[in-house]
Design a protein around this motif. Structure first.
Motif, mmCIF file in Angstrom:
data_model
loop_
_atom_site.group_PDB
_atom_site.id
_atom_site.type_symbol
_atom_site.label_atom_id
_atom_site.label_comp_id
_atom_site.label_asym_id
_atom_site.label_seq_id
_atom_site.Cartn_x
_atom_site.Cartn_y
_atom_site.Cartn_z
ATOM 1 N N TYR A 88 -14.206 -2.201 3.265
ATOM 2 C CA TYR A 88 -14.178 -0.738 3.178
ATOM 3 C C TYR A 88 -12.861 -0.192 2.619
ATOM 4 O O TYR A 88 -12.698 1.022 2.489
ATOM 5 N N LEU A 89 -11.906 -1.092 2.338
ATOM 6 C CA LEU A 89 -10.566 -0.650 1.943
ATOM 7 C C LEU A 89 -10.284 -0.900 0.464
ATOM 8 O O LEU A 89 -10.792 -1.856 -0.121
ATOM 9 N N THR A 90 -9.457 -0.048 -0.104
ATOM 10 C CA THR A 90 -8.947 -0.296 -1.459
ATOM 11 C C THR A 90 -7.808 -1.312 -1.359
ATOM 12 O O THR A 90 -7.271 -1.559 -0.270
ATOM 13 N N VAL B 63 -9.989 -3.790 15.852
ATOM 14 C CA VAL B 63 -10.351 -3.364 14.505
ATOM 15 C C VAL B 63 -9.560 -2.103 14.164
ATOM 16 O O VAL B 63 -9.502 -1.161 14.965
ATOM 17 N N ALA B 64 -8.937 -2.108 12.990
ATOM 18 C CA ALA B 64 -8.148 -0.939 12.580
ATOM 19 C C ALA B 64 -9.042 0.299 12.485
ATOM 20 O O ALA B 64 -10.237 0.202 12.176
ATOM 21 N N ASN B 65 -8.451 1.453 12.744
ATOM 22 C CA ASN B 65 -9.189 2.715 12.734
ATOM 23 C C ASN B 65 -9.449 3.149 11.290
ATOM 24 O O ASN B 65 -8.582 3.704 10.622
ATOM 25 N N LEU B 66 -10.665 2.908 10.825
ATOM 26 C CA LEU B 66 -10.997 3.178 9.419
ATOM 27 C C LEU B 66 -10.939 4.669 9.083
ATOM 28 O O LEU B 66 -10.560 5.044 7.970
ATOM 29 N N VAL B 67 -11.317 5.519 10.014
ATOM 30 C CA VAL B 67 -11.267 6.968 9.771
ATOM 31 C C VAL B 67 -9.838 7.401 9.504
ATOM 32 O O VAL B 67 -9.564 8.157 8.556
ATOM 33 N N LYS B 68 -8.909 6.915 10.318
ATOM 34 C CA LYS B 68 -7.494 7.277 10.150
ATOM 35 C C LYS B 68 -6.917 6.673 8.864
ATOM 36 O O LYS B 68 -6.090 7.295 8.195
ATOM 37 N N ILE B 69 -7.343 5.467 8.522
ATOM 38 C CA ILE B 69 -6.880 4.853 7.266
ATOM 39 C C ILE B 69 -7.343 5.689 6.085
ATOM 40 O O ILE B 69 -6.558 6.022 5.190
ATOM 41 N N LYS B 70 -8.619 6.038 6.085
ATOM 42 C CA LYS B 70 -9.186 6.783 4.959
ATOM 43 C C LYS B 70 -8.627 8.203 4.860
ATOM 44 O O LYS B 70 -8.570 8.777 3.768
ATOM 45 N N SER B 71 -8.192 8.747 5.977
ATOM 46 C CA SER B 71 -7.603 10.101 5.940
ATOM 47 C C SER B 71 -6.104 10.054 5.678
ATOM 48 O O SER B 71 -5.444 11.091 5.594
ATOM 49 N N GLY B 72 -5.564 8.811 5.560
ATOM 50 C CA GLY B 72 -4.142 8.662 5.246
ATOM 51 C C GLY B 72 -3.213 8.898 6.415
ATOM 52 O O GLY B 72 -2.009 9.129 6.222
ATOM 53 N N ASP B 73 -3.729 8.841 7.634
ATOM 54 C CA ASP B 73 -2.898 9.058 8.821
ATOM 55 C C ASP B 73 -2.263 7.729 9.229
ATOM 56 O O ASP B 73 -2.602 7.138 10.259
#
Length: 199
Positions: free
Chosen positions: A41-43, A1-11
């Motif tokens: 959870y993603l745009t 599963v992709a790291n949602l925290v890192k996705i949302k923080s733009g990392d």
């Protein structure tokens, strides 16, 4: 599963590095890799960015959902993913797919594989929707009727009235064709497609 925290923080560098390392380990061991986006959870922009990363990293599959988030697979998401990756990466739609109609909509939108806990229901609905597929050879129907996914049966026989359509349907549910015979009109034998479950 992709790291949602890192996705949302733009990392995105972290996301790509992590995906690349996991996919590399899978390739080293000769096993299938699936990157789950958890699209609920993603745009749309984040989904596209994930697809762009996947195109560079080349996992076997990108997958819509775990099935445990706030939402599952949607036709719109599958279309978006397909538009981004084309035929470069396979797409798995999972989460909330409970009917034949939903499964076919996902396949038509571009899904190569369907993840579902309702495989037996979907297959029964497929048979009901395509009754002509089986009705000509009623004595064979019970023998070949593929009520198998939920019951753990590893091989099925499928009459091939519309070979291409049935092949795509069963492959999306996780079956791989291993034998294809043609209908023999002289002996009135039913043709069939034998598949083995790869899930």
């Amino acid at each position: 599963v992709a790291n949602l925290v890192k996705i949302k923080s733009g990392d995105w560098a972290y996301v790509e590095d992590e995906m690349a390392r996991i996919v590399a380990e899978c390739k080293k061991r000769g096993i299938v890799s699936k990157v789950i986006f958890e699209n609920c959870y993603l745009t749309d922009d984040e989904k596209r960015h994930m697809c762009e990363i996947a195109l560079r990293v080349k996992p076997t599959y990108i997958k819509t959902s775990t099935g445990f988030g706030t939402g599952g697979a949607t036709v719109e998401d599958v279309r978006l993913m397909k538009a981004c990756v084309g035929d470069e990466i396979l797409i798995k739609a999972a989460g909330g797919i409970r009917t034949y109609e939903q499964a076919m909509a996902m396949i038509e939108a571009g899904a190569n594989r369907i993840g579902t806990s309702k495989g037996d229901v979907i297959v029964e609905q497929f048979i009901a929707e395509n009754k002509w597929f089986f009705s000509k050879h009623m004595e064979c129907e019970k023998k070949w009727q593929p009520l198998c996914l939920a019951n753990g049966i590893s091989h099925i026989g499928i009459p091939t009235g519309k070979l291409d359509e049935s092949k795509a349907f069963y492959q999306a549910l996780g079956f791989q064709p291993v034998l294809d015979t043609t209908f023999d009109h002289s002996s009135n034998r039913v043709s069939f497609l034998e598949c083995s479950n790869l899930c």
